[in-house]
Design a protein around this motif. Structure first.
Motif, mmCIF file in Angstrom:
data_model
loop_
_atom_site.group_PDB
_atom_site.id
_atom_site.type_symbol
_atom_site.label_atom_id
_atom_site.label_comp_id
_atom_site.label_asym_id
_atom_site.label_seq_id
_atom_site.Cartn_x
_atom_site.Cartn_y
_atom_site.Cartn_z
ATOM 1 N N ALA A 1 0.830 -1.206 0.000
ATOM 2 C CA ALA A 1 0.000 0.000 0.000
ATOM 3 C C ALA A 1 0.862 1.253 0.000
ATOM 4 O O ALA A 1 0.556 2.241 -0.687
ATOM 5 C CB ALA A 1 -0.929 -0.008 1.217
ATOM 6 N N THR A 2 1.968 1.223 0.767
ATOM 7 C CA THR A 2 2.869 2.376 0.818
ATOM 8 C C THR A 2 3.445 2.671 -0.557
ATOM 9 O O THR A 2 3.514 3.837 -0.983
ATOM 10 C CB THR A 2 4.004 2.117 1.824
ATOM 11 O OG1 THR A 2 3.443 1.945 3.124
ATOM 12 C CG2 THR A 2 4.984 3.279 1.855
ATOM 13 N N ALA A 3 3.859 1.626 -1.265
ATOM 14 C CA ALA A 3 4.401 1.818 -2.608
ATOM 15 C C ALA A 3 3.350 2.420 -3.544
ATOM 16 O O ALA A 3 3.641 3.343 -4.319
ATOM 17 C CB ALA A 3 4.910 0.489 -3.159
ATOM 18 N N ALA A 4 2.123 1.920 -3.454
ATOM 19 C CA ALA A 4 1.057 2.426 -4.323
ATOM 20 C C ALA A 4 0.711 3.872 -3.994
ATOM 21 O O ALA A 4 0.504 4.699 -4.899
ATOM 22 C CB ALA A 4 -0.182 1.541 -4.186
ATOM 23 N N ILE A 5 0.644 4.200 -2.710
ATOM 24 C CA ILE A 5 0.328 5.574 -2.298
ATOM 25 C C ILE A 5 1.438 6.518 -2.718
ATOM 26 O O ILE A 5 1.176 7.647 -3.168
ATOM 27 C CB ILE A 5 0.088 5.624 -0.773
ATOM 28 C CG1 ILE A 5 -1.186 4.864 -0.414
ATOM 29 C CG2 ILE A 5 -0.016 7.070 -0.285
ATOM 30 C CD1 ILE A 5 -1.328 4.566 1.060
ATOM 31 N N SER A 6 2.695 6.087 -2.588
ATOM 32 C CA SER A 6 3.822 6.921 -3.010
ATOM 33 C C SER A 6 3.736 7.230 -4.498
ATOM 34 O O SER A 6 3.947 8.376 -4.917
ATOM 35 C CB SER A 6 5.148 6.226 -2.703
ATOM 36 O OG SER A 6 5.351 6.102 -1.326
ATOM 37 N N GLY B 1 7.698 7.179 1.877
ATOM 38 C CA GLY B 1 7.987 5.773 1.642
ATOM 39 C C GLY B 1 9.112 5.257 2.521
ATOM 40 O O GLY B 1 9.025 4.155 3.082
ATOM 41 N N ALA B 2 10.166 6.066 2.689
ATOM 42 C CA ALA B 2 11.300 5.643 3.510
ATOM 43 C C ALA B 2 10.906 5.507 4.972
ATOM 44 O O ALA B 2 11.379 4.594 5.670
ATOM 45 C CB ALA B 2 12.441 6.649 3.367
ATOM 46 N N THR B 3 10.043 6.392 5.464
ATOM 47 C CA THR B 3 9.634 6.353 6.869
ATOM 48 C C THR B 3 8.794 5.121 7.174
ATOM 49 O O THR B 3 8.950 4.481 8.224
ATOM 50 C CB THR B 3 8.835 7.621 7.224
ATOM 51 O OG1 THR B 3 9.629 8.772 6.942
ATOM 52 C CG2 THR B 3 8.446 7.637 8.695
ATOM 53 N N ALA B 4 7.906 4.769 6.250
ATOM 54 C CA ALA B 4 6.985 3.660 6.504
ATOM 55 C C ALA B 4 7.553 2.304 6.100
ATOM 56 O O ALA B 4 7.318 1.306 6.786
ATOM 57 C CB ALA B 4 5.672 3.898 5.751
ATOM 58 N N ALA B 5 8.299 2.257 4.999
ATOM 59 C CA ALA B 5 8.643 0.963 4.402
ATOM 60 C C ALA B 5 9.592 0.137 5.264
ATOM 61 O O ALA B 5 9.416 -1.086 5.386
ATOM 62 C CB ALA B 5 9.243 1.183 3.012
ATOM 63 N N ARG B 6 10.594 0.754 5.837
ATOM 64 C CA ARG B 6 11.598 -0.036 6.563
ATOM 65 C C ARG B 6 10.993 -0.798 7.743
ATOM 66 O O ARG B 6 11.206 -2.017 7.864
ATOM 67 C CB ARG B 6 12.730 0.875 7.013
ATOM 68 C CG ARG B 6 13.870 0.118 7.675
ATOM 69 C CD ARG B 6 15.015 1.055 7.998
ATOM 70 N NE ARG B 6 16.109 0.342 8.647
ATOM 71 C CZ ARG B 6 17.228 0.915 9.049
ATOM 72 N NH1 ARG B 6 17.420 2.201 8.853
ATOM 73 N NH2 ARG B 6 18.165 0.194 9.631
ATOM 74 N N PRO B 7 10.238 -0.152 8.649
ATOM 75 C CA PRO B 7 9.658 -0.922 9.750
ATOM 76 C C PRO B 7 8.637 -1.959 9.287
ATOM 77 O O PRO B 7 8.513 -3.037 9.899
ATOM 78 C CB PRO B 7 9.022 0.137 10.655
ATOM 79 C CG PRO B 7 8.886 1.349 9.819
ATOM 80 C CD PRO B 7 9.985 1.300 8.817
ATOM 81 N N ILE C 1 3.245 12.228 8.682
ATOM 82 C CA ILE C 1 3.765 13.595 8.573
ATOM 83 C C ILE C 1 4.260 13.882 7.152
ATOM 84 O O ILE C 1 3.785 14.840 6.516
ATOM 85 C CB ILE C 1 4.855 13.845 9.633
ATOM 86 C CG1 ILE C 1 4.242 13.771 11.041
ATOM 87 C CG2 ILE C 1 5.525 15.210 9.412
ATOM 88 C CD1 ILE C 1 5.265 13.851 12.160
ATOM 89 N N PRO C 2 5.213 13.101 6.599
ATOM 90 C CA PRO C 2 5.618 13.394 5.220
ATOM 91 C C PRO C 2 4.515 13.138 4.200
ATOM 92 O O PRO C 2 4.479 13.815 3.155
ATOM 93 C CB PRO C 2 6.823 12.465 4.996
ATOM 94 C CG PRO C 2 6.694 11.396 6.019
ATOM 95 C CD PRO C 2 6.050 12.044 7.207
ATOM 96 N N LEU C 3 3.604 12.205 4.470
ATOM 97 C CA LEU C 3 2.505 11.984 3.534
ATOM 98 C C LEU C 3 1.620 13.218 3.455
ATOM 99 O O LEU C 3 1.262 13.674 2.361
ATOM 100 C CB LEU C 3 1.688 10.768 3.958
ATOM 101 C CG LEU C 3 0.411 10.510 3.134
ATOM 102 C CD1 LEU C 3 0.732 10.322 1.659
ATOM 103 C CD2 LEU C 3 -0.349 9.307 3.675
ATOM 104 N N GLN C 4 1.248 13.773 4.592
ATOM 105 C CA GLN C 4 0.396 14.968 4.600
ATOM 106 C C GLN C 4 1.117 16.150 3.968
ATOM 107 O O GLN C 4 0.497 16.954 3.258
ATOM 108 C CB GLN C 4 -0.035 15.272 6.034
ATOM 109 C CG GLN C 4 -1.018 14.227 6.554
ATOM 110 C CD GLN C 4 -1.119 14.159 8.063
ATOM 111 O OE1 GLN C 4 -1.929 13.415 8.603
ATOM 112 N NE2 GLN C 4 -0.291 14.882 8.775
ATOM 113 N N ALA C 5 2.425 16.247 4.204
ATOM 114 C CA ALA C 5 3.197 17.302 3.560
ATOM 115 C C ALA C 5 3.198 17.113 2.046
ATOM 116 O O ALA C 5 3.068 18.086 1.283
ATOM 117 C CB ALA C 5 4.624 17.306 4.110
ATOM 118 N N ALA C 6 3.342 15.865 1.602
ATOM 119 C CA ALA C 6 3.320 15.593 0.166
ATOM 120 C C ALA C 6 1.964 15.952 -0.444
ATOM 121 O O ALA C 6 1.898 16.506 -1.553
ATOM 122 C CB ALA C 6 3.636 14.117 -0.089
ATOM 123 N N LEU C 7 0.893 15.652 0.261
ATOM 124 C CA LEU C 7 -0.442 15.976 -0.251
ATOM 125 C C LEU C 7 -0.644 17.484 -0.353
ATOM 126 O O LEU C 7 -1.283 17.965 -1.299
ATOM 127 C CB LEU C 7 -1.500 15.351 0.654
ATOM 128 C CG LEU C 7 -1.544 13.817 0.683
ATOM 129 C CD1 LEU C 7 -2.566 13.324 1.698
ATOM 130 C CD2 LEU C 7 -1.832 13.244 -0.701
#
Length: 298
Positions: free
Chosen positions: A200-205, A231-237, A262-268
């Protein structure tokens, strides 16, 4: 009587203070989606969202107090550091405060906040452990962004809400994935939810990094960079939890997913044409990460 620092820490744990830094970005992303600069209504929406978010945290632990007594006896309620009645009263008071702040931003914002509050209470009291639980949580986060849009542009609330739908859907999809992972954080044992969250993270990115007409030049560059940070914040964990779905790594995956908001909302926000609004949000990420080492955001 417990010393004051001990009481403050107990309430910080109950309210998941590090996760608070993920909330203001939703109002700012909503304002950007509405096509307006942040203003008084945006600030009121952010305040309402903070209150309703914290109401949900307090209500969550009140509703889960018996389960937590078995699975998480260190939590504030089962450990006796916060009384159940105090947690329930806090949930009610914070809900009222959130609705009052939304009302100050206008009737459209109050209506949106009312639906949001109802969703929060329904999730904590009835839906959390049902198949509808992750969907309800995703709806709550999407409504947060819509609240920012309707509060910022009350004269065009319907149009603002319509323009907020695409970013709200991406935010909801991320929340759905995180919530699905969180349902196993106390037990662990399943690699499927973190794998699904990774996909899902990859698709949202990819979707977020698209280039609508509102994101050109510096805005498009900022959007791409912020999507990469998301993507980097979410994907690793998520990847770690998929490889070893222990309770500890699953909890870390949930924490990483929360911080990735946080970075997702900033990206939006950048994608909607507001890179100047988006970039300062990224400064909240290291603060949230640092506080997470002291107080768990989950």
């Amino acid at each position: 009587m417990s010393p004051r620092p001990g009481r403050l820490r107990a309430w910080a744990e109950l309210l998941r203070v590090p996760a608070l830094f993920t909330v203001p970005g939703r109002a700012l992303a909503g304002a950007a989606a509405a096509g307006r600069p942040p203003g008084r209504g945006t600030a009121l929406a952010a305040g309402a969202s903070l209150c309703l978010y914290e109401a949900g945290m307090a209500l969550n632990d009140w509703a889960d107090r018996d389960t937590d007594a078995v699975e998480r006896p260190h939590r504030p309620l089962p450990s006796g550091r916060v009384a159940p009645g105090a947690a329930l009263a806090a949930a009610g008071g914070l809900t009222a405060a959130g609705l009052a702040l939304a009302a100050a931003a206008g009737r459209p914002a109050l209506v949106t906040a009312g639906v949001l509050a109802g969703t929060v209470w329904a999730y904590d009291l009835a839906l959390k452990n049902t198949p509808a639980g992750p969907v309800a949580m995703a709806a709550a986060r999407a409504l947060d962004l819509a609240l920012g849009a309707t509060a910022t542009a009350p004269a065009d609330a319907r149009g603002a809400a319509r323009r907020a739908l695409p970013p709200a859907a991406l935010l909801g999809a991320h929340t759905l994935a995180v919530t699905a992972v969180s349902r196993r954080e106390a037990q662990g044992g399943s690699a499927l939810p973190p794998l699904a969250a990774l996909a899902a993270t990859a698709a949202i990115s990819r979707a977020g990094a698209g280039r609508p007409a509102t994101a050109r030049g510096a805005g498009a560059f900022a959007t791409a960079g912020l999507c990469a940070a998301y993507g980097a914040t979410a994907a690793r964990p998520y990847a770690h939890a998929a490889l070893n779905p222990s309770p500890q790594l699953t909890q870390r995956a949930v924490g990483g997913g929360i911080r990735a908001l946080i970075p997702l909302q900033a990206a939006l926000a950048a994608r909607a044409g507001a890179p100047a609004t988006a970039l300062p949000l990224l400064a909240l990420l290291p603060i949230a990460r640092r506080l997470s080492r002291k107080v768990s955001p989950t």
